[in-house]
Design a protein around this motif. Structure first.
Motif, PDB file in Angstrom:
ATOM      1  N   ASP A  85       0.845  -1.196   0.000  1.00 39.05           N
ATOM      2  CA  ASP A  85       0.000   0.000   0.000  1.00 39.05           C
ATOM      3  C   ASP A  85       0.877   1.242   0.000  1.00 39.05           C
ATOM      4  O   ASP A  85       1.973   1.243   0.573  1.00 39.05           O
ATOM      5  CB  ASP A  85      -0.916   0.033   1.229  1.00 39.05           C
TER       6      ASP A  85
ATOM      7  N   ASP B 192     -11.802   3.280   4.161  1.00 33.64           N
ATOM      8  CA  ASP B 192     -10.808   3.382   5.233  1.00 33.64           C
ATOM      9  C   ASP B 192     -11.347   2.907   6.580  1.00 33.64           C
ATOM     10  O   ASP B 192     -10.911   3.382   7.637  1.00 33.64           O
ATOM     11  CB  ASP B 192     -10.297   4.823   5.374  1.00 33.64           C
TER      12      ASP B 192
ATOM     13  N   THR C 291      -3.174  13.429  -0.382  1.00 33.13           N
ATOM     14  CA  THR C 291      -4.255  12.522  -0.787  1.00 33.13           C
ATOM     15  C   THR C 291      -4.710  11.661   0.384  1.00 33.13           C
ATOM     16  O   THR C 291      -5.897  11.581   0.684  1.00 33.13           O
ATOM     17  CB  THR C 291      -3.799  11.609  -1.944  1.00 33.13           C
ATOM     18  N   HIS C 292      -3.752  11.034   1.069  1.00 29.39           N
ATOM     19  CA  HIS C 292      -4.080  10.138   2.174  1.00 29.39           C
ATOM     20  C   HIS C 292      -3.807  10.757   3.541  1.00 29.39           C
ATOM     21  O   HIS C 292      -4.303  10.268   4.557  1.00 29.39           O
ATOM     22  CB  HIS C 292      -3.280   8.841   2.050  1.00 29.39           C
TER      23      HIS C 292
ATOM     24  N   MET D 145       0.825   5.590   0.589  1.00 31.24           N
ATOM     25  CA  MET D 145       0.142   6.783   1.077  1.00 31.24           C
ATOM     26  C   MET D 145       0.873   8.014   0.550  1.00 31.24           C
ATOM     27  O   MET D 145       2.100   8.103   0.644  1.00 31.24           O
ATOM     28  CB  MET D 145       0.094   6.797   2.608  1.00 31.24           C
TER      29      MET D 145
END
Length: 348
Positions: free
Chosen positions: A51, A270, A57-58, A53
């Motif tokens: 993943d 999320d 954005t995250h 990040m």
């Protein structure tokens, strides 16, 4: 400070846990060499997930770096849990536009917390310098091992299976839209202990990272393709109401109906809860498991074959999900909940 000095100062301490049985052999080589040597256990299968990040954005530039570190590794552990495996180790790639001692210290503290909790050491990675004023890009690749070669897959739905959800849904998307603080958003807790309990009887599983509606569609597509059958899932809103986040109820009290709360919760990403399927004969076991773990486990629907004789054939959505107000009342098409998060959807 150079890349190698950053590795020595901040990251090497995350590199080896003596009680990790998978990496305890003398032949183990972790962080600091050209590559990691992983003497993994006997005949078990390796599970790999990754993943990324991106700042802006995250997470935000002003986000607590400790929470960023915790979340980065937690979402990867959640993927391993959804596969019914045990986390073993991870690699970390960082693109940073500047050296910031305080940010790196707190980020690594958060990362270390989750690594220690899950006995999952850092074994390698890469650090690069981005353009000045650019965004941080943080990536983890995690390795896990199966137990007794048992893997939980998303493509193994069976007709007649129950659909279950852990915990509650809706807090994260509501917190983001109302700018509320959310423990679940900032410090997600992967459902690893639950996965350990269900891996011997669940038929399939997936973690809820992009919203329940999207995850159900993933399970249906994968199962239908693998088994060359046409599955659909009935979800009952009267049962799904039991999954609504208490915080979402408080924040939106008097502003929207319970039905709209369900629509919000079904699209909330999320969340990092587990959605899993199991035979009806496991219902009592799952209820006892819920009590033992002190964790809500809610039965929200059932798997059917979308054949010509299926009773709600004309009401099956394009994703394969049939949303019902009750077991006998189909929702109008314009009331079907939206899908969850989709990367690059409509190029947005």
């Amino acid at each position: 400070m150079t890349e190698f000095e950053i590795i020595d100062k901040y990251l090497k301490k995350l590199g080896h846990f003596k009680n990790n049985k998978f990496l305890s052999k003398d032949s183990f080589i972790g962080i600091g060499d050209d590559g990691a040597v992983l003497p993994l256990a006997g005949n078990e299968e390796t599970v790999v997930s990754t993943d990324t990040m991106v700042e802006g954005t995250h997470f935000l530039a002003e986000s607590d770096p400790s929470s960023v570190g915790q979340k980065l590794l937690s979402v990867n552990v959640s993927d391993i849990a959804a596969m019914g495996a045990e986390p073993v180790c991870f690699t970390l790639n960082l693109t940073l536009y500047e050296y910031n001692h305080l940010w790196l210290t707190n980020f690594c503290e958060g990362l270390s917390k989750i690594a220690v909790e899950n006995n999952c050491p850092l074994v390698g990675g890469d650090i690069t310098k981005g353009k000045k004023g650019g965004s941080k890009v943080l990536s983890v690749t995690i390795l896990g091992l199966t137990v007794n070669n048992k893997v939980l897959r998303r493509d193994s739905l069976n007709v007649g299976d129950d659909i279950w959800i852990s915990g509650d849904l809706g807090e994260v998307s509501t917190a983001l839209s109302l700018n509320k603080y959310s423990e679940k958003l900032n410090f997600p807790r992967p459902r690893l202990e639950l996965a350990r309990k269900i891996r011997n009887f669940a038929s399939s599983a997936i973690d809820i990272s992009d919203g329940l509606s999207t995850e159900l569609a993933h399970m249906l597509f994968a199962s239908s393709k693998k088994q060359n059958r046409n599955f659909c899932i009935e979800i009952y809103f009267d049962a799904f109401e039991n999954c609504l986040s208490p915080w979402m109820r408080v924040w939106l009290k008097g502003r929207v109906s319970n039905f709209d709360l369900c629509k919000i919760a079904s699209a909330s990403g999320d969340e990092y809860e587990l959605c899993f399927s199991a035979s009806k004969r496991e219902r009592n076991l799952i209820k006892k498991l819920s009590e033992k773990l002190k964790m809500p486990l809610t039965l929200i629907g059932e798997v059917f074959e979308n054949s010509d004789s299926y009773r709600f054939k004309e009401s099956v959505s394009s994703s394969g999900v049939v949303w019902l107000k009750s077991k006998g009342e189909v929702l109008p098409r314009n009331n079907i909940p939206e899908s969850g998060y989709l990367h690059f959807f409509n190029n947005s």
